[in-house]
Structures are given as structure tokens and as C-alpha cells.
Design a protein around this motif. Structure first.
Motif, PDB file in Angstrom:
ATOM      1  N   THR A  21       0.826  -1.201   0.000  1.00 15.04           N
ATOM      2  CA  THR A  21       0.000   0.000   0.000  1.00 15.04           C
ATOM      3  C   THR A  21       0.862   1.253   0.000  1.00 15.04           C
ATOM      4  O   THR A  21       1.829   1.359   0.762  1.00 15.04           O
ATOM      5  N   ARG A  23       0.453   5.608   0.104  1.00 12.19           N
ATOM      6  CA  ARG A  23      -0.483   6.697   0.395  1.00 12.19           C
ATOM      7  C   ARG A  23      -0.280   7.795  -0.646  1.00 12.19           C
ATOM      8  O   ARG A  23       0.767   8.441  -0.684  1.00 12.19           O
ATOM      9  N   ALA A  76      -5.343   7.775 -10.925  1.00  9.91           N
ATOM     10  CA  ALA A  76      -5.565   7.303  -9.557  1.00  9.91           C
ATOM     11  C   ALA A  76      -6.172   8.424  -8.729  1.00  9.91           C
ATOM     12  O   ALA A  76      -6.107   9.608  -9.076  1.00  9.91           O
ATOM     13  N   ARG A  77      -6.788   8.050  -7.618  1.00 12.44           N
ATOM     14  CA  ARG A  77      -7.347   9.031  -6.682  1.00 12.44           C
ATOM     15  C   ARG A  77      -6.334   9.324  -5.572  1.00 12.44           C
ATOM     16  O   ARG A  77      -5.417   8.541  -5.343  1.00 12.44           O
ATOM     17  N   GLU A  79      -5.740   8.845  -2.439  1.00 13.78           N
ATOM     18  CA  GLU A  79      -6.047   8.002  -1.288  1.00 13.78           C
ATOM     19  C   GLU A  79      -5.129   6.792  -1.367  1.00 13.78           C
ATOM     20  O   GLU A  79      -4.331   6.669  -2.302  1.00 13.78           O
ATOM     21  N   ASP A  80      -5.202   5.907  -0.413  1.00 14.46           N
ATOM     22  CA  ASP A  80      -4.344   4.727  -0.428  1.00 14.46           C
ATOM     23  C   ASP A  80      -4.560   3.920  -1.714  1.00 14.46           C
ATOM     24  O   ASP A  80      -5.693   3.745  -2.170  1.00 14.46           O
ATOM     25  N   ALA A  81      -3.457   3.457  -2.280  1.00 13.49           N
ATOM     26  CA  ALA A  81      -3.504   2.600  -3.470  1.00 13.49           C
ATOM     27  C   ALA A  81      -2.723   1.333  -3.173  1.00 13.49           C
ATOM     28  O   ALA A  81      -1.718   1.361  -2.455  1.00 13.49           O
ATOM     29  N   GLN A 103      -6.872   1.684  -6.916  1.00 10.72           N
ATOM     30  CA  GLN A 103      -7.829   1.579  -5.827  1.00 10.72           C
ATOM     31  C   GLN A 103      -8.927   0.577  -6.189  1.00 10.72           C
ATOM     32  O   GLN A 103      -9.045   0.193  -7.363  1.00 10.72           O
ATOM     33  N   ARG A 106     -10.852   0.308  -9.494  1.00 11.44           N
ATOM     34  CA  ARG A 106     -10.287   1.306 -10.411  1.00 11.44           C
ATOM     35  C   ARG A 106      -8.789   1.078 -10.580  1.00 11.44           C
ATOM     36  O   ARG A 106      -7.968   1.761  -9.971  1.00 11.44           O
TER      37      ARG A 106
END
Length: 279
Positions: A21, A23, A76-77, A79-81, A103, A106
Motif C-alpha cells: 500500500t 499513500r 488514480a485518486r 487516497e491509499d492505493a 484503488q 479502479r
């Protein structure tokens, strides 16, 4: 909230389920600083570095990265990926791995990595360069009205100015620039991948403003030497980028990265999809 450092942005944490993960925060947005960070997406160079890092860390790879091929599937957004690596074929001399990242629901990136040890053999380095020494150049940060948010993590020093918006019209669409990350850490694999995407498209120097914005579709980086702390102790590398073709809504650009002593470090080729312009 304190802004995330590059070292923090490159950190991958084992999720206990085969993934790692990262961030993703808006401090590494590719939106221009004249717009809110949330208008953009995590910078492609950061995503490439995380993809390679996930393969190395998640699969326990110790040999040098030889090549990385990245496809940017979607933005990507912030947030955590999760990055999930796979060893496609291992070997003592050459190994092939892949990774997907994004994510839930997505996927944002997929990448292939070729890894292998260096061995004695013939040497030919025609790409050796002799640019103006970085110490002879003043810092030249990008104009905040134009430069993306992520460029605040990069120290730029152009050898002949940014040459933006038509200064190379009628000339070869190329650009030379020294870059390092602002933490001034020794240049390593992750920081090199980060910097290989650290400048605007070179065709911006050939056309007048406003720039024709583009989205990165794929990137391939070939690393030419194993990275050690002695390669560039202060983190500098000299980059030379050239637009190879612009047309039909696409752009293809090549780049070469050099160590401070002129040795070639990496080649990069990037394909971008140009955004439609309003008439």
C-alpha cells in the motif's frame, strides 16, 4: 496536515494479502499550481517509481532493474492505493515481473519489469554527454502558474532556459535540464524513475501558448547501469528530452539521463494522448 515528503510518498507497506500500500496525496498532483491540487491526479513519475518499488520489495528482487514498461490505465485518486506484484518468471541472471496498482474497482497502472545482474562484457557508451556543470547554473523553478504541484519536489536547472511556448519554433524540439529531488538524497532507482517524467512535454517548446495538454498513456525506461550512492551523491542527473513526433492527437518523446560525470544512466520513451482543443 504536514505535506508528505518524497521519501514518505515512495514508502510501500505490506498489506498482508500479497499487496503493498502507498499513500497517494495531492502534494504530488499533476495539476498546475494555478489550480486546486484535487483537479489533477498523482504524478506519473511517482506511480512508475512505486510500481518498480512494489516489484522489488514485494518479490524480494535484489538484482538491478533493467527495464520498466508502464501503462497508465486511469487517473488514480488521492487516497491509499494497492500495488500487487507477480513474479512471471524468475532466474539467477534475468527475472520478469509485473504489477498492477490502483484503488478498489479502479486499476490505475500496470507495469512490466525486467531485472538482471550485470556481468563483465563489451562496453560501448556513445551516449556520454558533457553538459554545462550544474554548479555553473542558477536554480530555475517552473512558473507556479504553469508548473504542476509535483514539481515543487524537484530542483530544476535548465542549461538554456525553459524555452517554453515557441522558443524552439523552427528549431529541433529538444530541451536540456539538470534535475534532482529537493531532498538532495543520493540518486537511486526510485528517484531516477521519478525524474524521468519530471518535465513538461518537449513539444511545448515548439508551439505557442497555451500548451496543448496531454495525458501520459505509456512510458518505457531502460536503466543502463546499476544505481549506487556513488553514482550521484548529491542527487543530480542531466536530462535531455526530444519530441520525436506530434500528430493525430498523439505525441512521442525520448529522453536520456546522464550522471554528473557524463555516463548515461537511462533512456526513456513516453507516449502521450493530446487532449482535444476547443475551437
Amino acid at each position: 496536515m504536514t505535506e508528505q515528503t518524497l521519501a514518505e510518498a515512495l514508502t510501500l507497506t505490506d498489506d498482508g494479502e500479497g499487496g503493498l500500500t502507498a499513500r497517494l496525496t495531492s502534494g504530488f498532483s499533476n495539476a498546475p499550481q494555478s489550480a486546486p491540487q484535487e483537479r489533477g491526479a498523482p504524478f506519473g513519475g511517482l506511480m512508475a517509481a512505486l510500481a518498480a518499488g512494489a516489484m522489488r520489495q514485494g518479490l524480494g528482487i535484489e538484482t538491478p532493474l533493467q527495464s520498466l514498461t508502464v501503462q497508465y490505465l486511469a487517473a488514480a485518486r488521492f487516497e491509499d492505493a494497492v500495488f500487487t506484484p507477480t513474479m512471471d518468471r524468475g532466474g539467477r541472471n534475468v527475472a520478469y515481473a509485473s504489477v498492477t496498482g490502483g484503488q478498489a474497482g479502479r486499476p490505475a497502472i500496470q507495469a512490466l519489469g525486467t531485472w538482471g545482474r550485470d556481468v563483465p562484457g563489451p562496453v560501448l557508451t556513445p551516449l556520454t554527454a558533457s553538459p554545462i556543470p550544474v554548479g555553473d547554473l542558477d536554480p530555475t523553478p517552473l512558473d507556479p502558474l504553469f508548473g504542476p504541484w509535483f514539481t515543487r519536489h524537484i530542483d530544476h536547472r535548465f542549461v538554456d532556459g525553459p524555452r517554453l511556448f515557441g522558443e524552439n519554433a523552427g528549431r529541433s524540439p529538444e530541451l536540456g535540464c539538470w534535475m534532482r529531488t529537493i531532498d538532495a538524497a543520493p540518486l537511486d532507482e526510485a528517484r531516477l524513475l521519478f525524474l524521468l517524467d519530471g518535465l513538461y512535454p518537449t513539444y511545448f517548446t515548439a508551439f505557442p501558448a497555451p500548451p496543448n495538454v496531454a495525458a501520459s498513456v505509456d512510458l518505457r525506461a531502460d536503466l543502463l547501469t546499476a544505481m549506487t550512492p556513488e553514482t550521484s551523491p548529491e542527487g543530480w542527473a542531466y536530462f535531455h528530452f526530444t519530441s520525436r513526433d506530434v500528430g493525430g492527437g498523439w505525441a512521442v518523446e525520448d529522453g536520456v539521463a546522464h550522471a554528473p560525470d557524463g555516463r548515461p544512466l537511462a533512456l526513456v520513451r513516453q507516449r502521450r494522448k493530446l487532449m482535444p482543443t476547443r475551437g
